[in-house]
Design a protein around this motif. Structure first.
Motif, mmCIF file in Angstrom:
data_model
loop_
_atom_site.group_PDB
_atom_site.id
_atom_site.type_symbol
_atom_site.label_atom_id
_atom_site.label_comp_id
_atom_site.label_asym_id
_atom_site.label_seq_id
_atom_site.Cartn_x
_atom_site.Cartn_y
_atom_site.Cartn_z
ATOM 1 N N UNK A 93 57.406 25.501 46.820
ATOM 2 C CA UNK A 93 58.039 26.231 45.722
ATOM 3 C C UNK A 93 59.346 25.548 45.304
ATOM 4 N N UNK A 94 60.155 25.151 46.288
ATOM 5 C CA UNK A 94 61.424 24.471 45.984
ATOM 6 C C UNK A 94 61.178 23.157 45.238
ATOM 7 N N UNK A 95 60.264 22.352 45.732
ATOM 8 C CA UNK A 95 59.985 21.054 45.101
ATOM 9 C C UNK A 95 59.431 21.234 43.692
ATOM 10 N N UNK A 96 58.564 22.217 43.509
ATOM 11 C CA UNK A 96 57.992 22.479 42.185
ATOM 12 C C UNK A 96 59.076 22.913 41.208
ATOM 13 N N UNK A 97 59.945 23.816 41.634
ATOM 14 C CA UNK A 97 61.038 24.281 40.771
ATOM 15 C C UNK A 97 61.974 23.131 40.401
ATOM 16 N N UNK A 98 62.282 22.275 41.364
ATOM 17 C CA UNK A 98 63.170 21.136 41.129
ATOM 18 C C UNK A 98 62.572 20.207 40.070
ATOM 19 N N UNK A 99 61.284 19.947 40.182
ATOM 20 C CA UNK A 99 60.606 19.096 39.199
ATOM 21 C C UNK A 99 60.570 19.755 37.820
ATOM 22 N N UNK A 100 60.254 21.050 37.766
ATOM 23 C CA UNK A 100 60.216 21.754 36.480
ATOM 24 C C UNK A 100 61.573 21.729 35.782
ATOM 25 N N UNK A 101 62.638 21.814 36.564
ATOM 26 C CA UNK A 101 63.987 21.837 35.997
ATOM 27 C C UNK A 101 64.404 20.466 35.468
ATOM 28 N N UNK A 102 63.787 19.393 35.966
ATOM 29 C CA UNK A 102 64.159 18.064 35.477
ATOM 30 C C UNK A 102 64.121 16.970 36.514
ATOM 31 N N UNK A 103 63.928 17.323 37.769
ATOM 32 C CA UNK A 103 63.749 16.309 38.805
ATOM 33 C C UNK A 103 64.988 15.989 39.600
ATOM 34 N N UNK A 104 64.740 15.383 40.728
ATOM 35 C CA UNK A 104 65.758 15.082 41.727
ATOM 36 C C UNK A 104 66.889 14.190 41.212
ATOM 37 N N UNK A 105 66.582 13.271 40.311
ATOM 38 C CA UNK A 105 67.602 12.326 39.830
ATOM 39 C C UNK A 105 68.584 12.962 38.855
ATOM 40 N N UNK A 106 68.208 14.089 38.237
ATOM 41 C CA UNK A 106 69.058 14.728 37.232
ATOM 42 C C UNK A 106 69.598 16.095 37.623
#
Length: 146
Positions: A93-106
């Motif tokens: 869930x955390x990884x999916x939310x992070x990607x939906x928001x714009x990804x780890x680099x941003x």
């Protein structure tokens, strides 16, 4: 994570979320004041709403987040049904939310964690911060959803 668990971007109803809270440790994070009314607003207004469901279509994990999709993501809620803990659902869930928001680099991720959840968030790579400001003058009577 169990292959029978599916994570979808969806709006969960307030009634289903309240039932889910009874099966998690999240049920003690909300104040008693205007609980039902405020949960209805919560499920309606978050930017990111993810629900993990089992093969019976029951909610076994939920993540809500607020984001600007450019710089930050604030996780308001992350819970997993006690019967499904330690199966990778929270991490997914955390990884999916992070990607939906714009990804780890941003996207920087922020949240308030209860002490029992700190080791989980540390596994995700998070660290305790001391530079967060707070304005907290709301009515707040502790209770647990039952």
């Amino acid at each position: 994570m169990d292959n029978n668990i599916k994570i979808n971007e969806e709006r969960i109803s307030a009634a289903e979320y309240i039932e889910f809270l009874k099966r998690t440790d999240l049920g003690s994070q909300y104040p008693k004041e205007r609980f039902n009314e405020r949960i209805k607003k919560l499920v309606k207004n978050v930017n990111i709403s993810l629900v993990a469901r089992n093969e019976k279509n029951e909610a076994v994990g939920v993540l809500f987040g607020l984001t600007d999709f450019a710089y930050w993501l604030y996780i308001t809620d992350l819970g997993v049904d006690r019967a499904y803990e330690r199966k990778g659902i929270g991490m997914k869930l955390m990884k999916t939310a992070h990607e939906l928001a714009g990804g780890e680099k941003d996207i920087a991720v922020y949240l308030i964690a209860n002490e029992n959840a700190v080791p989980f968030y540390e596994k995700f790579g998070m660290k305790k911060a001391e530079d967060v400001m707070q304005y907290f003058h709301i009515e707040w009577t502790d209770f647990t959803v039952q």
